[in-house]
Design a protein around this motif. Structure first.
Motif, PDB file in Angstrom:
ATOM      1  N   LEU A  23      23.817   3.014 -23.035  1.00 20.54           N
ATOM      2  CA  LEU A  23      23.436   4.361 -22.606  1.00 20.54           C
ATOM      3  C   LEU A  23      24.672   5.264 -22.489  1.00 20.54           C
ATOM      4  N   SER A  24      25.761   4.699 -21.988  1.00 22.49           N
ATOM      5  CA  SER A  24      27.012   5.481 -21.873  1.00 22.49           C
ATOM      6  C   SER A  24      27.460   5.994 -23.233  1.00 22.49           C
ATOM      7  N   VAL A  25      27.349   5.138 -24.251  1.00 22.95           N
ATOM      8  CA  VAL A  25      27.745   5.538 -25.610  1.00 22.95           C
ATOM      9  C   VAL A  25      26.832   6.670 -26.095  1.00 22.95           C
ATOM     10  N   LEU A  26      25.521   6.517 -25.875  1.00 21.15           N
ATOM     11  CA  LEU A  26      24.568   7.554 -26.300  1.00 21.15           C
ATOM     12  C   LEU A  26      24.855   8.881 -25.601  1.00 21.15           C
ATOM     13  N   VAL A  27      25.088   8.832 -24.285  1.00 17.28           N
ATOM     14  CA  VAL A  27      25.349  10.056 -23.521  1.00 17.28           C
ATOM     15  C   VAL A  27      26.628  10.718 -24.017  1.00 17.28           C
ATOM     16  N   SER A  28      27.704   9.947 -24.148  1.00 18.32           N
ATOM     17  CA  SER A  28      28.962  10.575 -24.578  1.00 18.32           C
ATOM     18  C   SER A  28      28.864  11.097 -26.016  1.00 18.32           C
ATOM     19  N   ARG A  29      28.063  10.451 -26.852  1.00 20.02           N
ATOM     20  CA  ARG A  29      27.899  10.884 -28.238  1.00 20.02           C
ATOM     21  C   ARG A  29      27.183  12.238 -28.324  1.00 20.02           C
ATOM     22  N   HIS A  30      26.200  12.456 -27.463  1.00 14.78           N
ATOM     23  CA  HIS A  30      25.338  13.633 -27.610  1.00 14.78           C
ATOM     24  C   HIS A  30      25.442  14.665 -26.487  1.00 14.78           C
ATOM     25  N   GLN A  31      26.260  14.394 -25.463  1.00 20.43           N
ATOM     26  CA  GLN A  31      26.232  15.270 -24.301  1.00 20.43           C
ATOM     27  C   GLN A  31      26.628  16.711 -24.600  1.00 20.43           C
ATOM     28  N   SER A  32      27.609  16.947 -25.478  1.00 21.87           N
ATOM     29  CA  SER A  32      28.043  18.329 -25.697  1.00 21.87           C
ATOM     30  C   SER A  32      26.941  19.146 -26.365  1.00 21.87           C
ATOM     31  N   LYS A  33      26.227  18.546 -27.318  1.00 25.55           N
ATOM     32  CA  LYS A  33      25.148  19.271 -27.996  1.00 25.55           C
ATOM     33  C   LYS A  33      23.983  19.536 -27.028  1.00 25.55           C
ATOM     34  N   ILE A  34      23.612  18.512 -26.254  1.00 18.49           N
ATOM     35  CA  ILE A  34      22.492  18.658 -25.317  1.00 18.49           C
ATOM     36  C   ILE A  34      22.854  19.653 -24.218  1.00 18.49           C
ATOM     37  N   TYR A  35      24.046  19.494 -23.628  1.00 22.38           N
ATOM     38  CA  TYR A  35      24.446  20.407 -22.557  1.00 22.38           C
ATOM     39  C   TYR A  35      24.599  21.832 -23.087  1.00 22.38           C
ATOM     40  N   GLY A  36      25.169  21.968 -24.281  1.00 21.03           N
ATOM     41  CA  GLY A  36      25.319  23.302 -24.881  1.00 21.03           C
ATOM     42  C   GLY A  36      23.982  23.989 -25.059  1.00 21.03           C
ATOM     43  N   PHE A  37      22.985  23.226 -25.509  1.00 23.44           N
ATOM     44  CA  PHE A  37      21.638  23.773 -25.673  1.00 23.44           C
ATOM     45  C   PHE A  37      21.082  24.215 -24.325  1.00 23.44           C
ATOM     46  N   ILE A  38      21.187  23.354 -23.306  1.00 26.48           N
ATOM     47  CA  ILE A  38      20.652  23.684 -21.976  1.00 26.48           C
ATOM     48  C   ILE A  38      21.366  24.905 -21.417  1.00 26.48           C
ATOM     49  N   TYR A  39      22.697  24.904 -21.495  1.00 22.54           N
ATOM     50  CA  TYR A  39      23.469  26.001 -20.907  1.00 22.54           C
ATOM     51  C   TYR A  39      23.164  27.332 -21.593  1.00 22.54           C
ATOM     52  N   SER A  40      22.871  27.285 -22.896  1.00 22.16           N
ATOM     53  CA  SER A  40      22.569  28.534 -23.607  1.00 22.16           C
ATOM     54  C   SER A  40      21.266  29.156 -23.118  1.00 22.16           C
ATOM     55  N   LYS A  41      20.412  28.372 -22.456  1.00 30.02           N
ATOM     56  CA  LYS A  41      19.117  28.849 -21.973  1.00 30.02           C
ATOM     57  C   LYS A  41      19.114  29.213 -20.492  1.00 30.02           C
ATOM     58  N   MET A  42      20.107  28.769 -19.752  1.00 29.35           N
ATOM     59  CA  MET A  42      20.094  28.931 -18.297  1.00 29.35           C
ATOM     60  C   MET A  42      21.038  30.035 -17.859  1.00 29.35           C
ATOM     61  N   ALA A  43      20.699  30.640 -16.740  1.00 30.35           N
ATOM     62  CA  ALA A  43      21.518  31.744 -16.235  1.00 30.35           C
ATOM     63  C   ALA A  43      22.737  31.251 -15.472  1.00 30.35           C
ATOM     64  N   ASP A  44      22.702  30.000 -15.036  1.00 36.88           N
ATOM     65  CA  ASP A  44      23.871  29.558 -14.275  1.00 36.88           C
ATOM     66  C   ASP A  44      24.179  28.078 -14.471  1.00 36.88           C
ATOM     67  N   ARG A  45      25.465  27.788 -14.353  1.00 32.82           N
ATOM     68  CA  ARG A  45      25.971  26.449 -14.684  1.00 32.82           C
ATOM     69  C   ARG A  45      25.388  25.375 -13.778  1.00 32.82           C
ATOM     70  N   ASP A  46      25.188  25.671 -12.479  1.00 33.97           N
ATOM     71  CA  ASP A  46      24.640  24.676 -11.553  1.00 33.97           C
ATOM     72  C   ASP A  46      23.236  24.253 -11.974  1.00 33.97           C
ATOM     73  N   ILE A  47      22.419  25.231 -12.385  1.00 37.69           N
ATOM     74  CA  ILE A  47      21.056  24.914 -12.834  1.00 37.69           C
ATOM     75  C   ILE A  47      21.123  24.121 -14.133  1.00 37.69           C
ATOM     76  N   ALA A  48      22.029  24.522 -15.033  1.00 39.96           N
ATOM     77  CA  ALA A  48      22.194  23.788 -16.293  1.00 39.96           C
ATOM     78  C   ALA A  48      22.596  22.336 -16.013  1.00 39.96           C
ATOM     79  N   ASP A  49      23.507  22.132 -15.047  1.00 42.27           N
ATOM     80  CA  ASP A  49      23.914  20.773 -14.665  1.00 42.27           C
ATOM     81  C   ASP A  49      22.712  19.973 -14.163  1.00 42.27           C
ATOM     82  N   ASP A  50      21.884  20.615 -13.316  1.00 44.82           N
ATOM     83  CA  ASP A  50      20.692  19.938 -12.777  1.00 44.82           C
ATOM     84  C   ASP A  50      19.740  19.536 -13.899  1.00 44.82           C
ATOM     85  N   VAL A  51      19.492  20.468 -14.830  1.00 42.92           N
ATOM     86  CA  VAL A  51      18.569  20.179 -15.933  1.00 42.92           C
ATOM     87  C   VAL A  51      19.132  19.059 -16.809  1.00 42.92           C
ATOM     88  N   PHE A  52      20.446  19.071 -17.037  1.00 46.47           N
ATOM     89  CA  PHE A  52      21.080  18.019 -17.830  1.00 46.47           C
ATOM     90  C   PHE A  52      20.867  16.657 -17.157  1.00 46.47           C
TER      91      PHE A  52
END
Length: 194
Positions: A23-52
């Motif tokens: 799971l660690s390998v999967l998360v580190s492999r895809h986290q920037s793309k997934i987090y980038g997608f979430i952050y592009s939709k959210m108004a604030d970083r704390d909420i984006a962190d929670d959704v991630f």
């Protein structure tokens, strides 16, 4: 043993079989793309962190309950989970996401010309603000596809995977979004040229 070269499907199987490092390998492999997608939709970083975090809690629960069956399409599946959690967040809070203009997502960067005068740039800024107001009036499904395609530069295949609809449906929504934009522009006799 999970490695950075192991395909997603095998990592998923390894994790389900008890190898926590997969799971660690999967998360580190895809986290920037997934987090980038979430952050592009959210108004604030704390909420984006929670959704991630919520996204990966749901991923873990699904994998542990043996109800994962995406057949090697791990990233689109996780993106769809993230997308659904974002939609849930806005439904709960009854707020639509604001358009977030950034340097990299401004439509006029594509059209920009180094010889633009300050007056031309002001006119372009006003035109883009008008365009964004019109986009906000579109139905949610059309607005979502338009934003993903134009502002996030996602392919229709990626949009299809993230939203969980067919490519034809995504294309259809984009087509209707453009037709609706045209109608509003013509009806209000808006000029989108400087």
């Amino acid at each position: 043993m999970a490695t950075t070269q192991t395909p997603d499907a095998l990592l998923v199987k390894s994790y389900i079989a008890g190898d926590e490092s997969a799971l660690s390998v999967l998360v580190s492999r895809h986290q920037s793309k997934i987090y980038g997608f979430i952050y592009s939709k959210m108004a604030d970083r704390d909420i984006a962190d929670d959704v991630f975090q919520d996204t990966f809690i749901k991923v873990i629960k699904t994998l542990k309950s043996n109800s994962y069956n995406e057949e090697g399409k791990f990233l689109p599946w996780v993106m769809r989970i993230a997308h659904n959690l974002i939609v849930d967040h806005y439904r709960k809070n009854k707020k639509m996401p604001m358009l977030r203009e950034t340097e990299e997502f401004s439509i006029f960067n594509v059209l920009s010309d180094n010889s633009l005068t300050i007056e031309d740039q002001l006119i372009n800024d006003l035109i883009e603000k008008d365009l964004q107001k019109i986009i906000l009036q579109l139905p949610d499904d059309q607005k979502e596809v338009l934003m993903m395609r134009i502002y996030q530069d996602l392919s229709f295949k990626e949009i299809s995977d993230i939203t969980g609809v067919s490519i034809n449906t995504a294309l259809g929504r984009m087509r209707y979004a453009i037709l609706n934009l045209r109608k509003v522009i013509e009806k209000n006799q808006i000029s989108l040229s400087a």
